[in-house]
Design an enzyme around this catalytic site. Sequence first.
Site, short mmCIF file in Angstrom:
data_model
loop_
_atom_site.label_atom_id
_atom_site.label_comp_id
_atom_site.label_asym_id
_atom_site.label_seq_id
_atom_site.Cartn_x
_atom_site.Cartn_y
_atom_site.Cartn_z
N CYS A 57 58.08 53.42 50.78
CA CYS A 57 58.18 52.44 49.69
C CYS A 57 58.43 53.12 48.34
CB CYS A 57 56.93 51.56 49.63
SG CYS A 57 55.37 52.46 49.55
N ASN A 58 57.79 54.26 48.10
CA ASN A 58 58.06 55.01 46.87
C ASN A 58 59.50 55.51 46.87
OD1 ASN A 58 55.38 54.69 46.09
ND2 ASN A 58 54.76 56.72 46.75
#
Length: 342
Positions: free
Chosen positions: A149-150
């Site tokens: 997600c990052n």
Amino acid sequence: MTHKVAILGASGYTGAELVRLIAQHPNIDIAALSAERKAGMTMAEVFQHLRHMDLPRLCKINEIDFSGIDLCFCALPHKTSQEVISGLPKDLKIVDLSADFRLRDPEEYEKWYGNPHSAVELQKEAVYGLSEFYREEIKSARLVAGTGCNAATGLFALRPLVAAGVIDLDEIILDLKCAVSGAGRSLKENLLHAELSEGYHAYAVGGAHRHLGEFDQEFSKVAGRPVKVQFTPHLVPSNRGILATVYVKGDADVIHETLANAYAEEPFIELLPIGEAPSTRHVRGSNFCHIGVTTDRIEGRTIVVAALDNLTKGSSGQALQNANLMLGEEETTGLMMAPLFP
């Protein structure tokens, strides 16, 4: 045509998010849900917000009959996923949400995750699951590796700029804030309310974060030479959302135009008017990513800010977007819900 899917690891946050999203999909039915430690329970017992849904009872993976399953979502822990996927039917389409197949080089995987990969042939086969950049490969893939997600947030902000060469590739600073759900649902002392609330902190400082492997891989690929960004993640006491603030050397108007051209036809990427900055509150619960570009007060420098929901566009929503492509469905099906506000 209705597609039958299974979700392995349905008792975690990303598993529950997949269930929530697929409930809105007209052509996908959930045929099986697994959760090893919660086998025998209903999803309503594990997630009360899903009690209105008619869902299969949770079971163990070895109890699932995959003969009627068209696609399997694997929302399992890292390392577990590669072991499980190795034992699944070879003709089964798979979207993996773990980190196990994101890195193409086995040596890079071992470097960042600390153990040799146990399914190297599958690792070679996997397609990186950022739909906006690997759409055609995903359509014909059997195994798609969901992004971190990052990593997804930073890549949406930067990948078109790196590819176009409109920023200095040796001066990229990525400062990122991530909500606590990004750490998963398992009990951890540092995630207790009393330990986390009323403050936020940097972690994996100085280049220790595993998503750097994805940045190195993807940026270096499109640049045609090694690219290393300076990256510091922070954990914030919020349930959902990622905000990435990127500091680059380059002209703001050119950067904004480059992003506008790159995302002109992308349904889930919203580029804001120049000078506006996005907020996680405006993408919460949605599959959208908002990006803003602002001129820095230092001449020749620009600030790019990207916001998305880590559980949706950063994970489960992106997984369903990939599944739509793999199953021949319209890419946006089941994913055009508006963000939740306030």
